[in-house]
Design a protein around this motif. Sequence first.
Motif, short mmCIF file in Angstrom:
data_model
loop_
_atom_site.label_atom_id
_atom_site.label_comp_id
_atom_site.label_asym_id
_atom_site.label_seq_id
_atom_site.Cartn_x
_atom_site.Cartn_y
_atom_site.Cartn_z
N ASN A 141 6.95 -1.16 8.47
CA ASN A 141 5.72 -1.77 8.97
C ASN A 141 5.23 -2.85 8.01
O ASN A 141 4.81 -3.92 8.44
CB ASN A 141 4.62 -0.72 9.18
CG ASN A 141 4.92 0.22 10.32
OD1 ASN A 141 5.73 -0.07 11.19
ND2 ASN A 141 4.27 1.37 10.31
N VAL A 142 5.28 -2.54 6.70
CA VAL A 142 4.86 -3.51 5.68
C VAL A 142 5.67 -4.79 5.83
O VAL A 142 5.13 -5.90 5.78
CB VAL A 142 5.01 -2.92 4.25
CG1 VAL A 142 4.92 -4.01 3.19
CG2 VAL A 142 3.94 -1.85 4.00
N SER A 143 6.97 -4.66 6.02
CA SER A 143 7.84 -5.84 6.10
C SER A 143 7.45 -6.75 7.27
O SER A 143 7.66 -7.96 7.19
CB SER A 143 9.31 -5.45 6.17
OG SER A 143 9.64 -4.92 7.44
N LEU A 157 0.44 5.53 0.37
CA LEU A 157 0.38 4.29 -0.41
C LEU A 157 0.97 3.12 0.38
O LEU A 157 0.41 2.01 0.37
CB LEU A 157 1.11 4.46 -1.74
CG LEU A 157 0.38 5.34 -2.76
CD1 LEU A 157 1.33 5.78 -3.85
CD2 LEU A 157 -0.80 4.60 -3.37
N ALA A 158 2.08 3.35 1.06
CA ALA A 158 2.71 2.29 1.86
C ALA A 158 1.78 1.86 2.99
O ALA A 158 1.66 0.67 3.28
CB ALA A 158 4.05 2.77 2.42
N LYS A 159 1.09 2.82 3.61
CA LYS A 159 0.11 2.49 4.65
C LYS A 159 -1.03 1.66 4.05
O LYS A 159 -1.49 0.70 4.65
CB LYS A 159 -0.43 3.78 5.28
CG LYS A 159 -1.62 3.60 6.20
CD LYS A 159 -1.22 3.58 7.66
CE LYS A 159 -2.39 3.54 8.61
NZ LYS A 159 -3.24 2.37 8.53
N GLY A 160 -1.47 2.03 2.85
CA GLY A 160 -2.50 1.25 2.15
C GLY A 160 -2.03 -0.18 1.90
O GLY A 160 -2.79 -1.13 2.08
N LEU A 161 -0.77 -0.33 1.51
CA LEU A 161 -0.20 -1.66 1.28
C LEU A 161 -0.19 -2.47 2.57
O LEU A 161 -0.56 -3.66 2.58
CB LEU A 161 1.22 -1.53 0.71
CG LEU A 161 1.95 -2.81 0.35
CD1 LEU A 161 1.17 -3.61 -0.69
CD2 LEU A 161 3.35 -2.49 -0.17
N LYS A 189 -0.39 -10.75 -4.42
CA LYS A 189 -1.49 -9.98 -5.02
C LYS A 189 -1.60 -8.57 -4.44
O LYS A 189 -2.43 -7.78 -4.88
CB LYS A 189 -2.82 -10.71 -4.79
CG LYS A 189 -2.95 -12.05 -5.48
CD LYS A 189 -3.19 -11.87 -6.94
CE LYS A 189 -3.46 -13.20 -7.61
NZ LYS A 189 -3.62 -13.05 -9.05
N ALA A 190 -0.79 -8.26 -3.43
CA ALA A 190 -0.94 -7.00 -2.69
C ALA A 190 -0.73 -5.76 -3.56
O ALA A 190 -1.50 -4.80 -3.46
CB ALA A 190 0.00 -6.98 -1.49
N LEU A 191 0.29 -5.76 -4.43
CA LEU A 191 0.52 -4.60 -5.29
C LEU A 191 -0.61 -4.42 -6.29
O LEU A 191 -0.99 -3.29 -6.60
CB LEU A 191 1.86 -4.71 -6.03
CG LEU A 191 3.10 -4.26 -5.27
CD1 LEU A 191 4.35 -4.45 -6.13
CD2 LEU A 191 3.00 -2.82 -4.79
#
Length: 176
Positions: free
Chosen positions: A33-35, A66-70, A82-84
């Motif tokens: 999803n992040v990608s 954490l991945a969902k947060g990202l 700046k996302a990380l």
Amino acid sequence: HMGKKLLEASLVMGVPFALGVKAAADFEEEMANVSTMLDQPEKFMGAFKKGVTDMSIKFGEDTGTLAKGLYDILSASIPAEKALYVLGISAKAAKAGVTDTGIAADAITTILNAYGLSASRAGDVSDWLFSVVKKGKTTFAELAPAIGMVATTAATAGVGMDEFGAAIATMTRNGV
């Protein structure tokens, strides 16, 4: 009888493995999803996967969360570069504020966007949120989801962050 005992033992030993497989699948799904939020996924996904995994160990939070947060951070128009950083600030705020990273990230990105601040100000926003909690009668977990409803209105009305924070603190002290 012995067969039943062996079956029970194998089931008990298999549960952590099955949970681990599910967590890994959740992580992969969230990272996929992040990608979708990236113009150049190949440029960032390696660092994102490593960053999320490292934060999971550091902050003791599930990699899927954490991945969902990202994903949420990227969908809030925070630049991929700046996302990380914003995720790390959010994870740290979540741990200190006894909430999850997604809730903290939502609050931080809402304030960044409402006040037109760059992602590099995420640490300042996190500190500001904790100061509101400290001055008021609320918790980070209660404040974070509610702040989004009024932050944009306050910013649009020209209410500065300090006045906005003071107003929230005063209202929560008075039971609102």
